[in-house]
Each structure stands twice: as structure tokens, then as C-alpha cells.
Write a protein that holds these residues in place. Structure first.
Motif, short mmCIF file in Angstrom:
data_model
loop_
_atom_site.label_atom_id
_atom_site.label_comp_id
_atom_site.label_asym_id
_atom_site.label_seq_id
_atom_site.Cartn_x
_atom_site.Cartn_y
_atom_site.Cartn_z
N LEU A 159 0.92 -1.42 0.01
CA LEU A 159 0.28 0.13 0.00
C LEU A 159 0.85 1.34 -0.13
O LEU A 159 0.29 2.43 -0.34
CB LEU A 159 -0.97 -0.06 1.09
N VAL A 160 2.08 1.28 0.49
CA VAL A 160 2.97 2.49 0.38
C VAL A 160 3.32 3.05 -0.82
O VAL A 160 2.54 4.23 -0.92
CB VAL A 160 4.39 2.03 1.50
N PRO A 161 3.55 2.35 -1.69
CA PRO A 161 3.72 3.23 -3.13
C PRO A 161 2.37 3.71 -3.74
O PRO A 161 2.41 4.60 -4.44
CB PRO A 161 4.30 2.07 -4.22
N ALA A 162 1.17 2.88 -3.52
CA ALA A 162 -0.13 3.36 -4.02
C ALA A 162 -0.67 4.70 -3.30
O ALA A 162 -0.83 5.51 -4.18
CB ALA A 162 -1.00 2.07 -3.66
N TRP A 163 -0.38 4.53 -1.99
CA TRP A 163 -0.61 5.67 -1.39
C TRP A 163 0.24 7.15 -1.79
O TRP A 163 -0.33 8.38 -2.05
CB TRP A 163 -0.50 5.80 0.15
N ALA A 164 1.51 6.69 -2.00
CA ALA A 164 2.50 7.84 -2.49
C ALA A 164 2.01 8.41 -3.79
O ALA A 164 2.07 9.60 -4.12
CB ALA A 164 3.79 7.37 -2.36
N ARG A 165 1.55 7.38 -4.57
CA ARG A 165 1.08 8.04 -6.05
C ARG A 165 -0.19 8.51 -5.81
O ARG A 165 -0.55 9.45 -6.75
CB ARG A 165 1.16 6.83 -6.91
N TRP A 166 -0.97 8.20 -5.00
CA TRP A 166 -2.38 8.88 -4.60
C TRP A 166 -1.98 10.25 -4.44
O TRP A 166 -2.57 11.42 -4.55
CB TRP A 166 -3.08 8.25 -3.77
N GLY B 57 -4.69 18.95 -15.38
CA GLY B 57 -5.55 19.25 -16.15
C GLY B 57 -6.72 18.07 -16.16
O GLY B 57 -7.52 18.38 -16.73
N GLN B 58 -6.17 16.89 -15.83
CA GLN B 58 -7.03 15.75 -16.36
C GLN B 58 -7.45 15.01 -14.96
O GLN B 58 -8.28 14.09 -15.08
CB GLN B 58 -6.03 14.77 -17.09
N ILE B 59 -6.59 15.26 -13.76
CA ILE B 59 -7.26 14.94 -12.75
C ILE B 59 -8.44 15.66 -12.15
O ILE B 59 -8.38 16.82 -12.04
CB ILE B 59 -6.21 15.02 -11.57
N THR B 60 -9.53 14.87 -11.67
CA THR B 60 -10.69 15.52 -11.09
C THR B 60 -10.76 14.86 -9.72
O THR B 60 -10.25 13.69 -8.97
CB THR B 60 -11.87 15.01 -11.82
N TRP B 61 -11.86 15.46 -8.81
CA TRP B 61 -11.83 15.50 -7.60
C TRP B 61 -12.68 14.08 -7.40
O TRP B 61 -12.34 13.26 -6.31
CB TRP B 61 -12.65 16.45 -6.76
N PRO B 62 -13.63 13.64 -8.32
CA PRO B 62 -14.06 12.47 -8.23
C PRO B 62 -13.15 11.18 -8.16
O PRO B 62 -13.05 10.19 -7.62
CB PRO B 62 -14.92 12.34 -9.32
N THR B 63 -11.95 11.42 -9.17
CA THR B 63 -10.79 10.45 -9.32
C THR B 63 -10.11 10.20 -7.94
O THR B 63 -9.91 9.31 -7.44
CB THR B 63 -9.89 11.09 -10.48
N ILE B 64 -9.86 11.46 -7.49
CA ILE B 64 -9.12 11.50 -6.04
C ILE B 64 -9.98 10.93 -4.98
O ILE B 64 -9.40 10.08 -4.29
CB ILE B 64 -8.65 13.07 -5.56
N THR B 65 -11.17 11.19 -5.18
CA THR B 65 -11.96 10.46 -4.09
C THR B 65 -12.23 8.88 -4.23
O THR B 65 -12.09 8.21 -3.20
CB THR B 65 -13.64 11.23 -3.99
N VAL B 66 -12.17 8.32 -5.30
CA VAL B 66 -12.50 6.90 -5.45
C VAL B 66 -11.23 6.25 -4.86
O VAL B 66 -11.30 5.54 -4.32
CB VAL B 66 -12.55 6.82 -6.91
N TRP B 67 -9.90 6.84 -5.32
CA TRP B 67 -8.79 6.21 -4.76
C TRP B 67 -8.66 6.39 -3.26
O TRP B 67 -7.99 5.39 -2.87
CB TRP B 67 -7.59 6.57 -5.48
N VAL B 68 -8.85 7.43 -2.76
CA VAL B 68 -8.88 7.64 -1.20
C VAL B 68 -9.61 6.85 -0.70
O VAL B 68 -9.32 6.32 0.37
CB VAL B 68 -8.99 9.22 -0.77
N VAL B 69 -10.85 6.43 -1.14
CA VAL B 69 -11.80 5.62 -0.39
C VAL B 69 -11.30 4.28 -0.32
O VAL B 69 -11.40 3.44 0.63
CB VAL B 69 -13.10 5.74 -0.90
N GLY B 70 -10.77 3.73 -1.53
CA GLY B 70 -10.45 2.53 -1.80
C GLY B 70 -9.10 2.23 -0.96
O GLY B 70 -8.90 1.09 -0.38
#
Length: 246
Positions: free
Chosen positions: A145-152, A174-187
Motif C-alpha cells: 500500500l505504501v507506493p499506492a498511497w504515495a502515488r495517490w 488538467g486531467q485529474i478530477t476530485w471524483p478520481t481522487i475520491t475514488v482512490w482515497v476511499v479504496g
């Protein structure tokens, strides 16, 4: 790219950009594809984490050897992409004296100076020591999970602050949206709660790193995203190991 792999186009491009892992060839490539592939960066982090965790687990009865193997794999599989960014940023910060213009100019120098060399060496030593501790404390599979969180965190930074200059950082932002960020932070949060909740510290760490870049230079560059990834990985490893000390 075949019809079978087309649905995974973004993931394939993300793997190509962030790692040395062989992938199917993307034939009809467009520059905007790189930005759109950013959604998959945390998934690539999971792949990197798994690649590191396997040799560490196999050699866990010899922690130092496990740490060396894990570190070599970590550097190889990522092509030292973020380590290179960390070294460049260290040199640029040392030469800029809080001047964004001088910072940008220093980043263009292809040679690595003393600040960069020392920073890279320290980073590699830190990771070696922490991987050794993780191996001896039976934390191997949580390492995934460490590299995954770092890339989040690198995914969130362009939204938490501004892009300092034109380039990949701005293209991703320009391509990153808050829904994208939210999906990954929840997972990732769910996975962390089920394995090691201390990794949730990645969420405030993202805010602190964004605050640092905003106060120091007014924004973050592409190299800054790479450097932030490296720093985040070390911070998360420290948090992970610290929970089992004493």
C-alpha cells in the motif's frame, strides 16, 4: 493494441510511464493520453508495492538481505524516475533561495550537484533501513500500500496546489478530477483500515506537502511531484515501522 487490451489503455500507459514493466504496445498514442492515464497511478503503485513485497517476504528471515533485494527491485521497477526528480529538486531548491524563476532555471540543468547527490544517497539509506525493519516486524504485505498511497498523493497535489510551470505536472493536473481522487482515497483507506490504519496518515501528508510547495514556491512542478512521491514513501514507511516499535 488489441481489442482485448483496449479497455485497459489508460492502465497500460500509466505502467509504461511510471515503470520499466513490459506492456502491450499502444499504437494510436496521443499526448493527452498521458494526462488521462493519471487515474491509474495508484494502481501502478500497487503493482510496484507487490514487486517490492515479494522479495522482502521471501528473504524475511534475513532482514538486511531482504531490504537490499526490495530496494533494488524498487529502484529498478520504477526506473529511478522519482529518485531522479528528488535529486533535481534538491539541487534546484538549494540554488533557488525561494525564487521560483531561479528554481525553474536550476531544474533545466542536466547535471546533478552536491545537494542532489547527498539527498538521493540519504533517501536510499532511509528506505533500506526501513525495509529492513519492515521485514523483521512482519509488515511485508502492508508494504504494497505504501507506493499506492504515495502515488495517490502525487495525484492529489495538482488539485491541492497549482502547477509551477508548463510540462507534465500541468498536463496531469488538467486531467485529474476530485471524483478520481475520491475514488482512490476511499479504496486505499478501506484497505488501510483492514491492514494497517496508520497508513491513513497519507491523507494529511498530502495536505502538508501541498502547503509546503505553495508556501515555498507558489506551486509544484513535474519534478516536484516525483520528489513528493519519494518523500511520501519514506514518511509512510516511517509511520508503518514506528507503530510496532517498543
Amino acid at each position: 493494441m488489441t481489442a482485448l487490451t483496449r479497455p485497459f489503455r489508460g492502465l497500460i500507459l500509466a505502467v509504461q510511464f511510471l515503470t520499466r514493466i513490459p506492456t502491450p504496445q499502444v499504437r494510436d498514442f496521443h499526448e493527452d493520453d498521458i494526462g488521462r492515464s493519471a487515474f491509474w497511478f495508484p494502481a501502478v503503485g500497487l503493482i510496484v508495492g507487490l514487486a517490492v513485497a515479494v522479495p522482502v517476504e521471501l528473504l524475511s528471515d534475513r532482514p538486511q538481505l531482504a531490504a537490499l533485494a526490495g530496494l533494488v527491485i524498487w529502484v529498478w521497477v520504477t526506473g529511478a524516475l522519482h529518485i531522479d526528480g528528488l535529486g533535481d529538486v534538491a539541487d534546484a531548491l538549494g540554488a533557488s533561495h525561494r525564487d521560483p524563476a531561479r528554481y525553474a532555471a536550476a531544474l533545466k540543468d542536466p547535471h546533478m550537484g552536491a545537494f542532489g547527490v547527498v539527498t538521493v544517497v540519504i533517501q536510499l539509506i532511509v528506505k533500506f533501513v526501513l525495509l529492513s525493519e519492515a521485514a523483521s516486524q512482519d509488515l511485508t504485505w502492508v508494504l504494497v500500500l505504501v507506493p499506492a498511497w504515495a502515488r495517490w498523493i502525487s495525484l492529489a497535489l495538482p488539485r491541492l496546489t497549482t502547477s509551477l510551470q508548463a510540462g507534465l505536472g500541468e498536463r496531469f493536473g488538467g486531467q485529474i478530477t476530485w471524483p478520481t481522487i475520491t475514488v482512490w482515497v476511499v479504496g486505499l483507506s478501506v484497505a488501510s483500515v483492514l491492514t494497517e490504519p496508520v497508513l491513513l496518515v497519507a491523507i494529511p501528508v498530502a495536505g502538508l506537502i501541498a502547503f509546503y510547495w505553495h508556501r515555498r514556491l507558489g506551486g509544484v512542478s513535474g519534478d516536484g511531484l516525483g520528489a513528493s512521491t519519494e518523500v511520501s514513501e519514506s514518511v509512510l514507511l516511517i509511520a508503518l515501522v514506528a507503530t510496532t516499535l517498543g
